[in-house]
Design a protein around this motif. Sequence first.
Motif, PDB file in Angstrom:
ATOM      1  N   THR A 120     -71.415 -36.392-211.694  1.00 44.94           N
ATOM      2  CA  THR A 120     -70.067 -35.819-211.624  1.00 44.94           C
ATOM      3  C   THR A 120     -70.215 -34.344-211.273  1.00 44.94           C
ATOM      4  OG1 THR A 120     -69.338 -37.391-213.313  1.00 44.94           O
ATOM      5  CG2 THR A 120     -67.896 -35.526-212.862  1.00 44.94           C
ATOM      6  N   LEU A 121     -70.331 -34.059-210.000  1.00 42.81           N
ATOM      7  CA  LEU A 121     -70.708 -32.734-209.536  1.00 42.81           C
ATOM      8  C   LEU A 121     -69.528 -31.801-209.287  1.00 42.81           C
ATOM      9  CD1 LEU A 121     -73.504 -33.817-207.020  1.00 42.81           C
ATOM     10  CD2 LEU A 121     -73.777 -32.892-209.317  1.00 42.81           C
ATOM     11  N   ALA A 122     -68.312 -32.343-209.306  1.00 41.13           N
ATOM     12  CA  ALA A 122     -67.148 -31.517-208.999  1.00 41.13           C
ATOM     13  C   ALA A 122     -67.006 -30.307-209.932  1.00 41.13           C
ATOM     14  CB  ALA A 122     -65.876 -32.363-209.013  1.00 41.13           C
ATOM     15  N   PRO A 123     -67.084 -30.473-211.261  1.00 40.92           N
ATOM     16  CA  PRO A 123     -66.916 -29.301-212.130  1.00 40.92           C
ATOM     17  C   PRO A 123     -67.932 -28.199-211.866  1.00 40.92           C
ATOM     18  CG  PRO A 123     -66.705 -31.325-213.399  1.00 40.92           C
ATOM     19  CD  PRO A 123     -67.213 -31.719-212.055  1.00 40.92           C
ATOM     20  N   LEU A 124     -69.208 -28.560-211.800  1.00 38.42           N
ATOM     21  CA  LEU A 124     -70.251 -27.563-211.558  1.00 38.42           C
ATOM     22  C   LEU A 124     -70.126 -26.973-210.156  1.00 38.42           C
ATOM     23  CD1 LEU A 124     -72.794 -26.080-212.439  1.00 38.42           C
ATOM     24  CD2 LEU A 124     -74.144 -28.050-211.651  1.00 38.42           C
ATOM     25  N   GLY A 125     -69.866 -27.827-209.175  1.00 36.72           N
ATOM     26  CA  GLY A 125     -69.747 -27.353-207.803  1.00 36.72           C
ATOM     27  C   GLY A 125     -68.584 -26.395-207.620  1.00 36.72           C
ATOM     28  N   ILE A 126     -67.437 -26.731-208.182  1.00 36.17           N
ATOM     29  CA  ILE A 126     -66.261 -25.860-208.059  1.00 36.17           C
ATOM     30  C   ILE A 126     -66.488 -24.555-208.816  1.00 36.17           C
ATOM     31  CG2 ILE A 126     -63.839 -25.649-208.762  1.00 36.17           C
ATOM     32  CD1 ILE A 126     -63.509 -28.607-208.029  1.00 36.17           C
ATOM     33  N   PHE A 127     -67.131 -24.624-209.961  1.00 37.65           N
ATOM     34  CA  PHE A 127     -67.452 -23.413-210.729  1.00 37.65           C
ATOM     35  C   PHE A 127     -68.325 -22.471-209.896  1.00 37.65           C
ATOM     36  CE2 PHE A 127     -70.490 -21.271-213.603  1.00 37.65           C
ATOM     37  CZ  PHE A 127     -69.595 -20.487-214.344  1.00 37.65           C
ATOM     38  N   ILE A 128     -69.401 -23.005-209.338  1.00 39.50           N
ATOM     39  CA  ILE A 128     -70.293 -22.184-208.506  1.00 39.50           C
ATOM     40  C   ILE A 128     -69.551 -21.684-207.266  1.00 39.50           C
ATOM     41  CG2 ILE A 128     -72.386 -22.211-207.093  1.00 39.50           C
ATOM     42  CD1 ILE A 128     -73.506 -24.320-209.042  1.00 39.50           C
ATOM     43  N   GLY A 129     -68.769 -22.577-206.647  1.00 42.71           N
ATOM     44  CA  GLY A 129     -68.075 -22.220-205.410  1.00 42.71           C
ATOM     45  C   GLY A 129     -67.074 -21.093-205.595  1.00 42.71           C
ATOM     46  N   LEU A 130     -66.291 -21.136-206.675  1.00 41.44           N
ATOM     47  CA  LEU A 130     -65.297 -20.085-206.901  1.00 41.44           C
ATOM     48  C   LEU A 130     -65.964 -18.746-207.215  1.00 41.44           C
ATOM     49  CD1 LEU A 130     -62.517 -21.926-208.946  1.00 41.44           C
ATOM     50  CD2 LEU A 130     -62.472 -21.237-206.546  1.00 41.44           C
ATOM     51  N   ILE A 131     -67.085 -18.786-207.911  1.00 45.66           N
ATOM     52  CA  ILE A 131     -67.801 -17.537-208.185  1.00 45.66           C
ATOM     53  C   ILE A 131     -68.380 -16.958-206.887  1.00 45.66           C
ATOM     54  CG2 ILE A 131     -69.841 -16.553-209.294  1.00 45.66           C
ATOM     55  CD1 ILE A 131     -69.269 -18.280-211.697  1.00 45.66           C
ATOM     56  N   LEU A 132     -69.019 -17.808-206.089  1.00 52.13           N
ATOM     57  CA  LEU A 132     -69.561 -17.341-204.809  1.00 52.13           C
ATOM     58  C   LEU A 132     -68.445 -16.862-203.875  1.00 52.13           C
ATOM     59  CD1 LEU A 132     -72.293 -20.047-204.101  1.00 52.13           C
ATOM     60  CD2 LEU A 132     -72.646 -17.684-204.860  1.00 52.13           C
ATOM     61  N   GLY A 133     -67.333 -17.596-203.884  1.00 56.06           N
ATOM     62  CA  GLY A 133     -66.198 -17.187-203.064  1.00 56.06           C
ATOM     63  C   GLY A 133     -65.688 -15.819-203.466  1.00 56.06           C
ATOM     64  N   GLY A 134     -65.634 -15.570-204.784  1.00 51.36           N
ATOM     65  CA  GLY A 134     -65.176 -14.271-205.258  1.00 51.36           C
ATOM     66  C   GLY A 134     -66.137 -13.154-204.903  1.00 51.36           C
ATOM     67  N   ILE A 135     -67.428 -13.413-205.071  1.00 49.14           N
ATOM     68  CA  ILE A 135     -68.432 -12.378-204.817  1.00 49.14           C
ATOM     69  C   ILE A 135     -68.574 -12.077-203.327  1.00 49.14           C
ATOM     70  CG2 ILE A 135     -70.896 -11.846-204.975  1.00 49.14           C
ATOM     71  CD1 ILE A 135     -70.941 -13.479-207.571  1.00 49.14           C
ATOM     72  N   ILE A 136     -68.583 -13.110-202.495  1.00 45.15           N
ATOM     73  CA  ILE A 136     -68.924 -12.939-201.078  1.00 45.15           C
ATOM     74  C   ILE A 136     -67.709 -12.784-200.176  1.00 45.15           C
ATOM     75  CG2 ILE A 136     -70.118 -13.990-199.115  1.00 45.15           C
ATOM     76  CD1 ILE A 136     -71.858 -15.509-201.153  1.00 45.15           C
ATOM     77  N   TYR A 137     -66.684 -13.610-200.373  1.00 43.04           N
ATOM     78  CA  TYR A 137     -65.605 -13.688-199.383  1.00 43.04           C
ATOM     79  C   TYR A 137     -64.295 -13.026-199.821  1.00 43.04           C
ATOM     80  CZ  TYR A 137     -68.580 -17.247-197.221  1.00 43.04           C
ATOM     81  OH  TYR A 137     -69.618 -17.913-196.634  1.00 43.04           O
ATOM     82  N   ALA A 138     -63.942 -13.140-201.091  1.00 46.50           N
ATOM     83  CA  ALA A 138     -62.595 -12.763-201.528  1.00 46.50           C
ATOM     84  C   ALA A 138     -62.270 -11.302-201.235  1.00 46.50           C
ATOM     85  CB  ALA A 138     -62.437 -13.054-203.024  1.00 46.50           C
ATOM     86  N   ARG A 139     -63.157 -10.400-201.609  1.00 45.48           N
ATOM     87  CA  ARG A 139     -62.859  -8.974-201.426  1.00 45.48           C
ATOM     88  C   ARG A 139     -62.750  -8.607-199.956  1.00 45.48           C
ATOM     89  NH1 ARG A 139     -64.923  -4.229-205.291  1.00 45.48           N
ATOM     90  NH2 ARG A 139     -63.565  -2.601-204.484  1.00 45.48           N
ATOM     91  N   ARG A 140     -63.644  -9.132-199.148  1.00 46.63           N
ATOM     92  CA  ARG A 140     -63.594  -8.818-197.711  1.00 46.63           C
ATOM     93  C   ARG A 140     -62.285  -9.303-197.096  1.00 46.63           C
ATOM     94  NH1 ARG A 140     -67.187  -7.985-193.338  1.00 46.63           N
ATOM     95  NH2 ARG A 140     -68.532  -7.012-194.903  1.00 46.63           N
ATOM     96  N   MET A 141     -61.882 -10.512-197.419  1.00 43.18           N
ATOM     97  CA  MET A 141     -60.638 -11.065-196.870  1.00 43.18           C
ATOM     98  C   MET A 141     -59.425 -10.262-197.339  1.00 43.18           C
ATOM     99  SD  MET A 141     -61.212 -13.817-194.924  1.00 43.18           S
ATOM    100  CE  MET A 141     -59.822 -14.959-195.041  1.00 43.18           C
ATOM    101  N   ARG A 142     -59.385  -9.900-198.616  1.00 47.10           N
ATOM    102  CA  ARG A 142     -58.234  -9.158-199.130  1.00 47.10           C
ATOM    103  C   ARG A 142     -58.200  -7.727-198.584  1.00 47.10           C
ATOM    104  NH1 ARG A 142     -54.767  -6.583-199.587  1.00 47.10           N
ATOM    105  NH2 ARG A 142     -53.216  -6.270-201.231  1.00 47.10           N
ATOM    106  N   ASP A 143     -59.350  -7.081-198.496  1.00 43.64           N
ATOM    107  CA  ASP A 143     -59.391  -5.715-197.978  1.00 43.64           C
ATOM    108  C   ASP A 143     -58.956  -5.632-196.523  1.00 43.64           C
ATOM    109  OD1 ASP A 143     -60.212  -4.739-200.398  1.00 43.64           O
ATOM    110  OD2 ASP A 143     -62.335  -4.584-199.873  1.00 43.64           O
TER     111      ASP A 143
END
Length: 534
Positions: free
Chosen positions: A83-106
Amino acid sequence: MALNIVALIVLGVFYILIMGVGILAGRKVKIHGYEKGTMEANMVAGRDLNMCVGIFTMMATTVGGGYINGVAESVATSGLLWTLAPLGIFIGLILGGIIYARRMRDEKYLTMLDPFQLRYGSVVVILIYIASLCGDVFWTASILSALGSSLAVMTGINRPIAVCVSSAITVIYTMIGQMIAVAYTDIVQLILIIIGLGVSLPYIFTNENTGNISNTTCDWLGNIEVKYTGVWIDLLIAMSFGTIPWQAYFQRVLSVKSGRQAQILSVAGAFGALVLVIPSVLIGTVATSADWNSTTLGKNPVKLGQASDVLPYVLQEFTPYIISLLGLGAISAAVMSSMDSSILGSSSMFTHNIYNNIFRKKASLLELQIVQRIAIFILGCMATAISLSVPILYGLFILAADIVFVIVLPQLTCAIFLRRTNNYGSICGYIVGLVLRLGAGEPEFNLSAFIYYPYYETQAGQLFPFRTFAMVCSMITIVIVSELTNLFFNRIVSAQSCDIFGSFDYDIVDQSMQSNHLARPRRKSVDKEELTIL
C-alpha cells in the motif's frame, strides 16, 4: 436492495451543507486586493488564501475518495507493504514543496502549464494538457464509480443516480464559486472525513465480530518477494514523484501569499495526509480478521469480488447504525473534495492556457468566466459518463497516472529548471516517454506489451522498473535533443528554413553574413508579460 430512507436523509443533509458552504463562499468571501470575478481570483483565490484554509484544502484534495477507499482495499487485498499511496504521497508533497512549490509561486504562474507556454509554445502546451486532462478525468471517473458503489451498499440507492447527484452538486458549487468555493468546501469535507472515520474506529475495534488483527498479521502486512523488488521500487518512485505534476496540487500552491507559504502548505499537507490515512489502514486490517460469516454478506467482500467496497462494508457491518451514516458522509465528502479539485484544475488550464493564450488572446473577462464555467460543466459530465459506462476505470486511471509521471514530470522539471531546453526536445521527450510507457502494456486495461523489458515473465508481467526508466529516458531525450537543435540552429547555414516550430529568432549579423545567407539564431522566448494574466 431496499432504500434506506434515514441514510438518504442524512446524506441529503451533508450535500445541502456542502452546497451551501460552496455557494456562500463564492458569493460572500472578499479577496483582499482583487475584485471578485477576476481570473486570478477564480483560479488562485487572488493569491491571498489564508494559510490555515490552504492547509485544509491541500489535505482534503489529497485525502480524497480514492485515497481512503483505495488504501483500505489495498491493505485488505495486497497488504500494508504494497500500500504505497500514503508513503508515496507523503514523500511527493515534501519534495514538491522543497523543489517546485516556491519556484512556481515566486514566478506568479496561474497554472501548471504557464512555464510550458513561456518556454515551449502552444504545441507542447496542448500535448501536456491532453496528458493532464486524461489523468484528471479518469481519476475523477474512478472515484465517482467508487462513490456510487459505496452509496449503493449503505443506502440502497441506484448507483447511476448516486453518481449523477454527487457529480451535479460538485459541479454546481465549483461553477459558482470556483477556487474560493472549493477551498472552503474542502474544510467542511475534511471535517466530515475526520469525524466520520475517526468516530467509527472505537466501535469497529470493540465489535465482537472483528477479531484480533494480530492473528492475521501476515495477511494485512503482506510480503515483498525478491523478484518483485524492482516493481515495488518503481511503484514507490512513480507514486512519490507522480504526486507533484497535477494542477490540483499547484492550484493550492499558487493561491497562497508567498513562495515560503507555498512550501509550508505542501509540507503540512504531507504530514496531514499521512495522519489522516490511519483510519483507512486500520479498517483494511480489520477486514482481514473479521468474521464475515456473521454479517449480512456472509462472506469476505474480497472473496466476493467487491474489494473496492471494503471500507463501506466494514462501516456498515461493524459499527452502530448512526456511526455508519457518519462514515457514509465521510466517503461522500472525500469524493467530492477530490472531484471539485480535478475539474477546477483542468478547466483553469483550458481557459487560461488553451482558450485565452492560444485561440482568443483578446477575450474579455466575462467571456473567460463563461468559458471556464462551461468547461467545468463539460468536464464534470465527461467524468460522470465515463464512470457509468467504462468497466475498467482502475486500469484507465493507472495508465493515466503513469503517463502524468512519465511525461509531465520531466517536462515540468525541464521547463522550470533547465533553461537551454526547447520545444524540439520537449516534443521528442513526450514521444519517447509515451512509447516506452505504452510499450510496457497495462493488464488492467487489457493493453498487451510490445516492449519486453529485462526480467519480463509471461505470468508476472514486467518486473523491471519500466515507469522510472521511461521517465528518465524522457528527460534525457529532452535535454539531448534540445542541445543538438541549439547546436544545429547556431552553426548551420540557412537553418531558419528548418525551424518548423519557429523556436528561434534570427538576426542578420552583418552585410557579409547576409550575402552568404548566414543568420545568427537566438532562442525565441515569451516574456511573462506577454502571457495573458488577468
